[in-house]
Write a protein that holds these residues in place. Structure first.
Motif, PDB file in Angstrom:
ATOM      1  N   ASP A 130      -1.632  -5.401  -0.935  1.00 26.32           N
ATOM      2  CA  ASP A 130      -2.418  -4.169  -0.915  1.00 26.32           C
ATOM      3  C   ASP A 130      -3.717  -4.316  -0.123  1.00 26.32           C
ATOM      4  O   ASP A 130      -4.567  -3.422  -0.134  1.00 26.32           O
ATOM      5  CB  ASP A 130      -2.732  -3.705  -2.340  1.00 26.32           C
ATOM      6  N   LYS A 138       0.852  -1.194   0.000  1.00 24.34           N
ATOM      7  CA  LYS A 138       0.000   0.000   0.000  1.00 24.34           C
ATOM      8  C   LYS A 138       0.891   1.249   0.000  1.00 24.34           C
ATOM      9  O   LYS A 138       1.926   1.291   0.664  1.00 24.34           O
ATOM     10  CB  LYS A 138      -0.923   0.013   1.216  1.00 24.34           C
ATOM     11  N   SER A 139       0.454   2.270  -0.711  1.00 20.52           N
ATOM     12  CA  SER A 139       1.223   3.516  -0.756  1.00 20.52           C
ATOM     13  C   SER A 139       0.393   4.732  -0.363  1.00 20.52           C
ATOM     14  O   SER A 139       0.922   5.836  -0.273  1.00 20.52           O
ATOM     15  CB  SER A 139       1.789   3.734  -2.168  1.00 20.52           C
ATOM     16  N   ASP A 140      -0.900   4.517  -0.109  1.00 22.78           N
ATOM     17  CA  ASP A 140      -1.797   5.652   0.101  1.00 22.78           C
ATOM     18  C   ASP A 140      -2.321   5.759   1.523  1.00 22.78           C
ATOM     19  O   ASP A 140      -3.287   6.469   1.785  1.00 22.78           O
ATOM     20  CB  ASP A 140      -2.984   5.552  -0.861  1.00 22.78           C
ATOM     21  N   VAL A 141      -1.689   5.052   2.484  1.00 20.55           N
ATOM     22  CA  VAL A 141      -2.121   5.133   3.875  1.00 20.55           C
ATOM     23  C   VAL A 141      -0.906   5.387   4.756  1.00 20.55           C
ATOM     24  O   VAL A 141       0.194   4.915   4.469  1.00 20.55           O
ATOM     25  CB  VAL A 141      -2.843   3.841   4.325  1.00 20.55           C
ATOM     26  N   ARG A 182       0.917   1.920   6.763  1.00 20.44           N
ATOM     27  CA  ARG A 182       1.459   0.735   6.101  1.00 20.44           C
ATOM     28  C   ARG A 182       2.563   0.121   6.970  1.00 20.44           C
ATOM     29  O   ARG A 182       3.167   0.784   7.819  1.00 20.44           O
ATOM     30  CB  ARG A 182       1.997   1.064   4.712  1.00 20.44           C
TER      31      ARG A 182
END
Length: 406
Positions: free
Chosen positions: A381, A100-103, A106
């Motif tokens: 993800d 994941k890159s949007d939280v 992570r």
């Protein structure tokens, strides 16, 4: 991912034990901390310490399991007559990277991720325990409840047998649990009486032969062909040697043989999983698999060695305990927040508890309504709509109260 509380949604019955907003926020933060610090099976020392500290802060007396991780914690006083309701969570993570890159939460541990939702299970049981402890202090808990925070679910045959051996089921009459389901919307649970997961075993096979030149396969054991035949023909043989309703399925995940294009190798290795929908098929599987592999290997003049590793039987939900969860969810959110669910081919070591006491597992919806991304379990993800935490907490507290009133 988090959304606003729906504590004001009407259910069919007014029950105490809903989740206060302040505790809801704390549980979301607790879950994110666990998500950032995932630990593998039997290595969950930080997770265990954090849970123990929070339970002790609530005036409870958790004890660490004999294996050194995981906890058991009783709420309320037992009279030694009325059986206890146990609520179980698994606390370990998976050996895969968090992609994941949007939280902001992570995983901070390379190659480790809570990609099966065990962090959600953990905080749902923690939250239920904290709410029930408050009710007990108010004299509103009708019978004692036991929290089980179990390590090593992802490590066959799972951490449940060790937990059972340490006495977590002593005095228990029923046990309940949830498992995250990314196919079900947050706010909803899936229920099914009878089998809800499948048996899962591990299989490791080695094949050996004298080796040779690829120009003369007729003078030796063509080991690559033998391995390929085992891969393709053993599953087909099994399909004709067990009742099709058992759903016995062998799926290979690894095949290694050889190092050069013109050399017939002397050694090949295969590994995979054996899954089954029912207990009779699972009990027959080892002998059937051994016989099928030996037949194909012998036909191609290969020597076989088979390591059949027992995993877990299917989770078979008790109808009465399943109905208890249905009543609890209906009381909290109404019957529209329940859907029928199918049996999956995934394995779950919650099944070992059900060899001793009746129980049931619900599918806990973790998909944000309208999300079409289909982030499945065991993917880097994977994430959960954190509204599911509140749903899990209030499902468990509702079940504990209704069971105590029965």
């Amino acid at each position: 991912m988090s959304r606003e509380s729906d504590a004001d949604l009407p259910g069919e019955t007014a029950l105490p034990g809903t989740l206060p907003d302040a505790l809801r926020a704390e549980l979301i933060a607790f879950r994110r901390d666990l998500h950032m610090h995932p630990e593998l099976g039997n290595q969950e020392f930080r997770t265990t310490a954090a849970l123990k500290a929070r339970l002790e802060r609530a005036g409870l007396k958790p004890r660490v399991l004999a294996v050194g991780t995981g906890l058991v914690c009783d709420i309320g006083s037992s009279d030694g007559v009325r059986p206890i309701l146990a609520i179980r969570a698994d606390i370990d993570a998976l050996p895969i990277p968090d992609t994941k890159s949007d939280v902001p939460y992570r995983s901070t541990v390379p190659g480790r991720a809570h990609a099966c939702g065990h962090d959600v299970h953990t905080v749902a049981v923690l939250g239920a325990g904290l709410v029930l402890a408050e009710l007990d202090q108010q004299g509103l808990l009708p019978r004692p409840v036991r929290l089980i925070f179990q390590p090593a679910e992802e490590v066959l045959p799972g951490g449940a047998p060790d937990a059972i051996e340490s006495g977590v089921l002593d005095g228990v009459g029923k046990i309940v649990a949830v498992h995250c389901d990314p196919r079900v919307d947050a706010g909803t649970i899936g229920l099914r009486p009878g089998p809800i997961t499948s048996a899962c075993d591990r299989l490791e096979v080695t094949l050996d032969g004298p080796g040779g030149h690829t120009a003369r396969p007729h003078l030796t054991t063509d080991l690559v062909t033998a391995a390929a035949k085992v891969v393709t023909e053993v599953p087909a043989l099994l399909a004709r040697r067990v009742d099709a309703r058992s759903g016995l399925a062998l799926t290979w995940g690894r095949l290694e043989a050889g190092h050069a294009c013109n050399v017939i190798p002397q050694h090949a290795e295969l590994s995979g999983t054996v899954r089954c929908l029912d207990l009779p098929g699972w009990r027959a599987a080892p002998d059937l698999v051994h016989a099928a592999i030996d037949e194909i290997a012998t036909l191609h003049r290969a020597k076989s060695q088979i390591n059949y590793i027992r995993g877990v039987p299917p989770v078979v939900n008790d109808p009465v305990v399943t109905e208890l969860l249905r009543e609890a969810q209906s009381a909290r959110r109404g019957p529209g927040a329940i859907e029928d669910t199918e049996q999956s081919l995934g394995g779950e070591d919650f099944s070992w508890y059900l060899e001793h006491v009746p129980g049931a597992m619900a599918r806990l919806g973790v998909r944000t309504p309208g999300d079409t991304s289909r982030k499945d379990l065991h993917r880097g993800d994977f994430d959960a709509d954190e509204h599911a935490i509140q749903v899990g907490v209030e499902l468990f507290t509702g079940a504990a109260l209704l069971d105590g009133m029965a």
